[in-house]
Scaffold this active site. Structure first.
Site, PDB file in Angstrom:
ATOM      1  N   CYS A 154       0.879  -1.183   0.000  1.00  0.00           N
ATOM      2  CA  CYS A 154       0.000   0.000   0.000  1.00  0.00           C
ATOM      3  C   CYS A 154       0.909   1.224   0.000  1.00  0.00           C
ATOM      4  O   CYS A 154       2.107   1.092  -0.273  1.00  0.00           O
ATOM      5  CB  CYS A 154      -1.007  -0.022   1.146  1.00  0.00           C
ATOM      6  SG  CYS A 154      -0.331   0.088   2.810  1.00  0.00           S
ATOM      7  N   ASN A 174      11.888 -14.076  12.556  1.00  0.00           N
ATOM      8  CA  ASN A 174      10.437 -14.012  12.787  1.00  0.00           C
ATOM      9  C   ASN A 174       9.638 -14.944  11.893  1.00  0.00           C
ATOM     10  O   ASN A 174       8.413 -15.022  12.028  1.00  0.00           O
ATOM     11  CB  ASN A 174       9.927 -12.577  12.586  1.00  0.00           C
ATOM     12  CG  ASN A 174      10.780 -11.547  13.291  1.00  0.00           C
ATOM     13  OD1 ASN A 174      11.502 -10.787  12.659  1.00  0.00           O
ATOM     14  ND2 ASN A 174      10.748 -11.542  14.605  1.00  0.00           N
TER      15      ASN A 174
HETATM   16  C1  RB5 Z   1      -4.033   5.317   0.521  1.00  0.00           C
HETATM   17  O1  RB5 Z   1      -4.080   6.667   0.301  1.00  0.00           O
HETATM   18  C2  RB5 Z   1      -3.171   5.004   1.738  1.00  0.00           C
HETATM   19  O2  RB5 Z   1      -3.774   5.462   2.902  1.00  0.00           O
HETATM   20  C3  RB5 Z   1      -2.896   3.511   1.829  1.00  0.00           C
HETATM   21  O3  RB5 Z   1      -2.312   3.089   0.645  1.00  0.00           O
HETATM   22  C4  RB5 Z   1      -1.950   3.064   2.935  1.00  0.00           C
HETATM   23  O4  RB5 Z   1      -0.790   3.825   2.947  1.00  0.00           O
HETATM   24  C5  RB5 Z   1      -2.544   2.861   4.253  1.00  0.00           C
HETATM   25  O5  RB5 Z   1      -1.890   2.454   5.212  1.00  0.00           O
END
Ligand code: RB5
Length: 142
Positions: free
Chosen positions: A65, A99
């Site tokens: 993410c 881990n």
């Molecule tokens: C998306 O904008 C962002 O919040 C997500 O990709 C991530 O970083 C969340 O932890």
């Protein structure tokens, strides 16, 4: 080695680069999306990939993410998941050696993407050292 991979929009571009790495290296994988830069919700992908790993359908998972944080928080809610949010080669290697991480979390917006590919390669190739570390990872599951 079978890998489940997923990302939200914040991790989409890096996820695509990791998919290319997996293909180029003949590593079996399934891409659980997302498949575009359209805004979406990271917990959906984190839960899906984590559950697939715990079910034994895949050996390991990779989640990307923006920061890697949302993915790691969510994935670690699934019993049996040891998701490691790594930021360099040392933390990546240690997450396997000490881990026995079964899920690697990466933040596309916070690490160099070429480094991230090196980390994925290292993470896949590094074994768990067991012994005293096994006592500790067993304690996590208690
Ligand atoms: C998306 O904008 C962002 O919040 C997500 O990709 C991530 O970083 C969340 O932890």
């Amino acid at each position: 080695m079978r890998i489940a991979i997923g990302a939200d929009h914040g991790g989409f571009n890096l996820k695509e680069k990791i998919v290319k790495y997996l293909k180029d290296n003949n590593i079996e994988f399934k891409d659980f999306g997302t498949f575009s830069l359209e805004s979406c919700h990271y917990p959906q992908f984190a839960k899906q990939v984590a559950k697939e790993v715990v079910a034994g359908n895949f050996d390991k998972g990779i989640l990307v993410c923006g920061s890697g944080i949302g993915m790691s928080i969510t994935a670690n809610r699934i019993k049996g998941i040891r998701a490691a949010l790594c930021w360099d080669e040392t933390t990546t290697k240690l997450s396997r050696q000490h881990n026995n991480s079964n899920l690697l979390c990466l933040g596309e917006r916070v690490i160099d993407n070429d480094l991230a590919i090196k980390m994925v390669d290292l993470w896949i190739k590094t074994d768990f050292e067991g012994e005293r570390h096994k006592i500790r990872t067993d304690m996590i599951e208690d």
